[in-house]
Motif scaffolding. Structure first.
Motif, PDB file in Angstrom:
ATOM      1  N   ALA A 152      -5.024   5.378  -5.076  1.00 40.54           N
ATOM      2  CA  ALA A 152      -4.006   4.437  -4.583  1.00 40.54           C
ATOM      3  C   ALA A 152      -4.512   3.004  -4.684  1.00 40.54           C
ATOM      4  O   ALA A 152      -3.742   2.073  -5.006  1.00 40.54           O
ATOM      5  N   ARG A 159       0.812  -1.207   0.000  1.00 41.06           N
ATOM      6  CA  ARG A 159       0.000   0.000   0.000  1.00 41.06           C
ATOM      7  C   ARG A 159       0.853   1.267   0.000  1.00 41.06           C
ATOM      8  O   ARG A 159       0.537   2.245  -0.692  1.00 41.06           O
ATOM      9  N   ASP A 160       1.954   1.258   0.710  1.00 36.29           N
ATOM     10  CA  ASP A 160       2.807   2.451   0.770  1.00 36.29           C
ATOM     11  C   ASP A 160       3.356   2.798  -0.611  1.00 36.29           C
ATOM     12  O   ASP A 160       3.400   3.965  -1.004  1.00 36.29           O
ATOM     13  N   GLU A 184       0.597   4.243  -2.774  1.00 32.82           N
ATOM     14  CA  GLU A 184       0.293   5.621  -2.408  1.00 32.82           C
ATOM     15  C   GLU A 184       1.367   6.575  -2.913  1.00 32.82           C
ATOM     16  O   GLU A 184       1.069   7.696  -3.345  1.00 32.82           O
ATOM     17  N   PRO A 223      -7.555  10.614  -3.319  1.00 32.13           N
ATOM     18  CA  PRO A 223      -6.247   9.945  -3.288  1.00 32.13           C
ATOM     19  C   PRO A 223      -6.323   8.486  -2.844  1.00 32.13           C
ATOM     20  O   PRO A 223      -5.595   7.634  -3.382  1.00 32.13           O
ATOM     21  N   ASP A 224      -7.171   8.161  -1.886  1.00 32.19           N
ATOM     22  CA  ASP A 224      -7.264   6.769  -1.424  1.00 32.19           C
ATOM     23  C   ASP A 224      -7.794   5.858  -2.529  1.00 32.19           C
ATOM     24  O   ASP A 224      -7.291   4.743  -2.724  1.00 32.19           O
TER      25      ASP A 224
END
Length: 455
Positions: A194, A155-156, A159, A190-191
């Motif tokens: 991502a 996930r990082d 993002e 943004p979420d």
């Protein structure tokens, strides 16, 4: 020609889906040209039905002199086939009617020394990123996001990649490796972005760009020797208001929601784009939006004729078919098209409940019977214009899937199943006619193994 050499039969090469080739076949045979066709090996229900019917006597496909089935990326195979055809036939022109063959068609035109859109136009029109970079003056702000080759992202990392887009939300996401509206969608923040990036296949790429709100139009220029002969507009409607997708569901020719000033702004942008691409000969088919403050923004452009029933609508609305003009341009002949719109035409696609397609029924439209193309002929029939003052006319109600096919949610163009083409006098109420047709048509689906479901 060397003395004693046998004269080659004159011919014309068409790159097309079989379902849309009918008007070209009619015109080319009337001109005494052998018809050579490159088409797909596989595809939709319509494509498969067309392949099944090749060689059938008394079918429109019987007018095809020779056909070769290739994927659009098979440039070597297509070039080899065209070279062998050129040994036997005097190929007078090449016309591209399907997006997947734009580069192959350009290659063959260059190989045979025939008129074409040109290398820059053909290459840029096939790549969404190149369109944004070459045509920056008319484009929304966009960034390229590329998934790493190594495998799934955490996930990082997703993002971090998504943060390359620092524009406003909602934004639009467009895969670079897909056709039409496949994979194009809105992301709210943004979420969400991502999350989409995290699901990318290794090495795949997407454009993330400014979401433009405004009225949308097909803008079509017939171009000869770098100059637009005519530029025509078709009003568009999509499912974007009810979903996160951008699938085209309505086309209207001519538009009924533009004034003269707005039309001029759009045409001016299109001519600038054609010049920047060094577009040489053919059909420059673009899509633009115009915002409430008059900003004209390019959505995308293609070096081919439009799909759906857009060419039919030009013919029905003006009484003048476009296909003969496209053939003239491809053959390097003088070409003119100055339509006077006498009627307003519209194509609509019907929404459906996802499930197994059981039937399409009509209640209240006398004499109208759905034409199940994927179950029967596999080819769109030619539509005939009516008198300018004739009442509202429903020309056809087409079913593009087979009975028993599974209908999916309409997230891309290939999921559409049922469409109607109709027109009214130029001052008629086309919205009222659309409402009447929609009330009369029912698309019946059922979940697998369960009876009863309709939309």
């Amino acid at each position: 020609m060397p003395t004693g050499a046998a004269a080659k039969e004159p011919a014309f090469l068409v790159f097309s889906d079989l379902s849309k080739i009918g008007p070209y076949l009619t015109e080319l045979r009337a001109r005494g040209l052998a018809v050579l066709v490159v088409s797909q090996k596989r595809g939709s229900a319509m494509v498969q039905r067309g392949i099944e019917l090749l060689g059938t006597p008394d079918h429109p496909f019987a007018a095809i002199t020779d056909i070769s089935l290739h994927d659009g990326a098979d440039l070597s195979g297509i070039a080899d086939r065209a070279s062998r055809w050129a040994e036997r036939y005097d190929i007078r022109g090449v016309l591209v009617g399907a997006e997947v063959y734009v580069e192959a068609g350009q290659l063959v035109c260059d190989l045979l020394g025939l008129p074409s859109a040109g290398w820059r136009a053909s290459r840029v029109c096939r790549n969404k990123l190149l369109q944004r970079r070459y045509l920056r003056e008319w484009s929304p702000t966009s960034v390229l996001v590329t998934a790493p080759e190594g495998g799934p992202m955490d996930r990082d990392e997703a993002e971090h990649l998504a943060a390359a887009y620092d524009g406003a939300f909602p934004a639009a996401v467009k895969p670079l490796d897909r056709e039409s509206s496949i994979g194009v969608r809105t992301v709210g923040g943004p979420d969400d972005l991502a999350g989409i990036v995290a699901e990318l296949e290794p090495g795949s790429r997407i454009l993330v760009e400014e979401r433009i709100r405004g009225r949308e139009y097909n803008v079509d220029s017939l171009v000869v020797d770098g100059k637009p002969v005519v530029t025509l507009l078709t009003q568009k409607g999509t499912n974007e208001d009810a979903t996160e997708f951008f699938v085209e569901l309505i086309h209207t020719t001519p538009p009924d929601n533009l004034d003269e000033r707005e039309t001029g702004l759009i045409v001016e942008a299109q001519h600038g784009v054609v010049e920047r691409l060094r577009f040489e000969n053919g059909f420059a088919h673009a899509e633009y939006r115009i915002t409430d403050d008059g900003r004209v923004v390019l959505m995308e452009i293609a070096a081919r004729a439009p799909g759906d029933a857009c060419l039919h609508l030009y013919h029905l609305a003006s009484g003048q078919p476009v296909e003969p003009v496209l053939i003239d341009i491809a053959m390097g002949r003088p070409a003119e098209y100055a339509p006077e719109f006498r009627r307003r035409g519209r194509q609509i696609y019907f929404e459906h409940v996802p499930g197994i397609l059981r039937d399409v029924t009509v209640d209240g439209l006398d004499g109208v019977t759905p034409r199940w193309l994927a179950d029967t002929t596999g080819i769109w029939p030619e539509l005939r214009p009516v008198d300018p003052h004739a009442p509202a006319t429903l020309h056809e109600l087409f079913v593009l899937k087979k009975r028993g096919d599974e209908l999916l949610r309409i997230t891309e163009s290939s999921n559409r199943a049922v469409t109607a083409v109709f027109d009214v006098p130029i001052d008629g109420d086309i919205d009222a006619e659309e409402a009447r047709i929609r009330r009369a048509v029912t698309v019946r689906t059922t979940p697998p193994g369960q009876p009863g479901n309709a939309s």
